[in-house]
Design an enzyme around this catalytic site. Structure first.
Site, PDB file in Angstrom:
ATOM      1  CE1 TYR A   1      -3.022   9.620   7.534  1.00 48.82           C
ATOM      2  CE2 TYR A   1      -4.430  11.190   6.447  1.00 48.82           C
ATOM      3  CZ  TYR A   1      -3.371  10.564   6.465  1.00 48.82           C
ATOM      4  OH  TYR A   1      -3.057  10.033   5.195  1.00 48.82           O
TER       5      TYR A   1
ATOM      6  CE  LYS B   1       6.764  -1.284  11.650  1.00 46.89           C
ATOM      7  NZ  LYS B   1       7.629  -2.836  11.240  1.00 46.89           N
TER       8      LYS B   1
ATOM      9  CG  ASP C   1       7.303  -4.375   7.662  1.00 49.71           C
ATOM     10  OD1 ASP C   1       6.429  -5.048   8.094  1.00 49.71           O
ATOM     11  OD2 ASP C   1       8.484  -4.187   8.281  1.00 49.71           O
TER      12      ASP C   1
ATOM     13  CG  ASP D   1      -2.723   7.934   2.531  1.00 51.14           C
ATOM     14  OD1 ASP D   1      -3.514   8.158   1.514  1.00 51.14           O
ATOM     15  OD2 ASP D   1      -1.583   8.866   2.559  1.00 51.14           O
TER      16      ASP D   1
ATOM     17  CG  ASP E   1      -1.491   6.596  -3.190  1.00 58.72           C
ATOM     18  OD1 ASP E   1      -2.682   6.719  -3.048  1.00 58.72           O
ATOM     19  OD2 ASP E   1      -0.654   7.541  -3.675  1.00 58.72           O
TER      20      ASP E   1
HETATM   21  C1  IPM Z   1      -6.446  10.447   0.485  1.00 63.11           C
HETATM   22  C2  IPM Z   1      -5.587  11.640   0.547  1.00 63.11           C
HETATM   23  C3  IPM Z   1      -5.642  12.596   1.918  1.00 63.11           C
HETATM   24  C4  IPM Z   1      -5.116  11.514   3.037  1.00 63.11           C
HETATM   25  C5  IPM Z   1      -5.201  13.694   1.907  1.00 63.11           C
HETATM   26  C6  IPM Z   1      -5.407  14.552   0.818  1.00 63.11           C
HETATM   27  C7  IPM Z   1      -5.438  14.285   3.231  1.00 63.11           C
HETATM   28  O1  IPM Z   1      -3.957  11.352   0.462  1.00 63.11           O
HETATM   29  O2  IPM Z   1      -7.471  10.695   0.515  1.00 63.11           O
HETATM   30  O3  IPM Z   1      -5.842   9.303   0.216  1.00 63.11           O
HETATM   31  O4  IPM Z   1      -4.241  11.452   3.506  1.00 63.11           O
HETATM   32  O5  IPM Z   1      -6.049  10.825   3.705  1.00 63.11           O
HETATM   33 MN    MN Z   2      -3.648   9.041  -0.165  1.00 63.52          MN
END
Ligand code: IPM
Ligand code: MN
Ligand code: NAD
Length: 370
Positions: free
Chosen positions: A143, A194, A227, A251, A255
């Site tokens: 990032y 990884k 993975d 990240d 999710d």
């Molecule tokens: C998160 C989001 C952020 C990230 C974006 C909006 C920069 O996806 O907080 O999970 O990738 O960290």
């Molecule tokens: Mn995110």
């Protein structure tokens, strides 16, 4: 009980302001019924700030965030601003806050609440009782790594570059957060990267192994390629207690883990920095979801991830564990009563919108803690 802690509220874009509004009602409830008072300031971030001030976050807002005892963040971004360059996009607000405040440890708890066991797209037997904590490194890695950018080559082709980079101390400090958390939980850390293809991943594994040996030999440490970790999270998520991982993998994995709990709209987070010499620790709280442009403005977003992020804020930053628990219990009871936003609907439950869901939480708060 009283408190004069300062809270900066940054609703942002899309569903951000819609779900943050419901936290506002919880704050009013605490003020009225428990005499817990905060000094609250609200400000603009993301697209809303770009429209009003030309930048995703102003230096003044960063300074306010630094001065506050905690920041409650909604979400930023949306199609309106998708064509802006990287330095000017709404997402720079959250990335900038993490970097400027040194918020390196992003805690993302994936907990399956009993009433939502069958709301997940996975089988109830796979997710029942799940309680995992993903610790995502959040100020380093790809990032922020240099070099980065898009350049045009001599032959006219374009070349996009990002760099995954970690130093020893960046790995150690997030590793410590994970080990400390594990000691208060099931005492297990799974470190994910990884190391089989990336030097930064190999360093991550070496540093975690050394840190474990030196400072946390009492905690069980395992390593898993990211993975495989994604696959294992779907196959048998209950094998995990704390997962510690890089910014990008964290990240993705968080999710993914959100769907074990029923919805992205259920998963809160805390992002913590280092404690200073006066015992202050910068901290920001936000749901892991984004601004959800597809449902923004419709009043149907699930406010529970935002409300649960506020509960984390009370627990981690304001030392109000009783109030945090009260909110979490109220959320569970609302879900048990059969009220659901669209994202967690299932047969036999009643569909409600954002504000009715917020109201229902207040009603349970009245019953439990009034
Ligand atoms: C998160 C989001 C952020 C990230 C974006 C909006 C920069 O996806 O907080 O999970 O990738 O960290
Ligand atoms: Mn995110
Ligand atoms: P998203 O998280 O906004 O939405 C993904 C899907 O989940 C959508 O279908 C959305 O409707 C649904 N969803 C998300 N939150 C929900 C909620 N509370 N209740 C019900 N449904 C919900 O991700 P995206 O669509 O990939 O990104 C949209 C924008 O948000 C982008 O600009 C992205 O950069 C930004 N974003 C911001 C943050 C943040 O501010 N921390 C986090 C993630 C994404």
């Amino acid at each position: 009980m009283a408190s004069n802690k300062s809270l900066l509220v940054l609703p942002g874009d899309g569903i951000g302001p819609e779900v943050v509004r419901e936290v506002g009602r919880v704050i009013d409830w605490l003020d009225r019924r428990r005499a817990v008072r905060f000094d609250i300031t609200e400000d603009l971030v993301g697209g809303a700030s770009i429209d009003a001030r030309g930048v995703a976050i102003t230096p003044e807002v960063i300074a306010k965030a630094r001065a506050a005892d905690a920041v409650l963040f909604g979400s930023v971004g949306g199609p309106k601003w998708d064509n802006l360059g990287f330095d000017t996009r709404p997402e720079q607000a959250i990335l900038g806050l993490r970097k400027e405040l040194g918020l390196f440890a992003n805690l993302r708890p994936a907990t399956v609440l009993d009433p939502l066991v069958s709301a997940s797209t996975l089988k109830p037997d796979v997710v029942r009782g799940l309680d995992i904590m993903i610790v995502r490194e959040s100020t380093g890695g790809i990032y922020f790594g240099e070099p980065r950018g898009i350049e045009t080559l001599a032959n006219g082709e374009r070349r996009g570059v990002n760099t995954e980079v970690y130093t020893t101390h960046e790995i150690e400090r997030v590793g410590r957060v994970a080990f400390e958390l594990a000691r208060k939980r099931q005492n297990k850390v799974c470190s994910s990267e990884k190391a089989n293809v990336m030097e930064s991943g190999l360093l991550w594994r070496q540093v975690m192994t050394e840190l474990h040996k030196r400072e946390y030999p009492d905690v069980e440490l395992t390593h898993m390629y990211a993975d495989n970790c994604a696959m294992q999270l779907v196959r048998n998520p209950r094998q995990f207690d704390v997962i510690v991982t890089t910014n990008l993998f964290g990240d993705l994995l968080s999710d993914l883990a959100s769907m074990l709990t029923g919805s992205l709209g259920m998963l809160p987070s805390a992002t913590l920095g280092a404690t200073d010499e006066f015992g202050r620790r910068p901290a920001l709280y936000e749901p892991i979801h984004g601004s959800a442009p597809d449902i923004a403005g419709k009043g149907i977003a699930n406010p529970l991830a935002q409300i649960l992020s506020f509960a984390m804020l009370l627990r981690y930053s304001f030392d109000l564990a009783d109030e945090a628990l009260l909110i979490e219990q109220s959320v569970t009871r609302v879900l048990a009563s059969g009220l659901r936003t669209a994202d967690i609907m299932e047969a036999g439950t009643a569909r409600v919108g954002t504000s009715v869901m917020g109201e229902a939480v207040l009603r349970e708060l009245d019953k439990l803690g009034g």
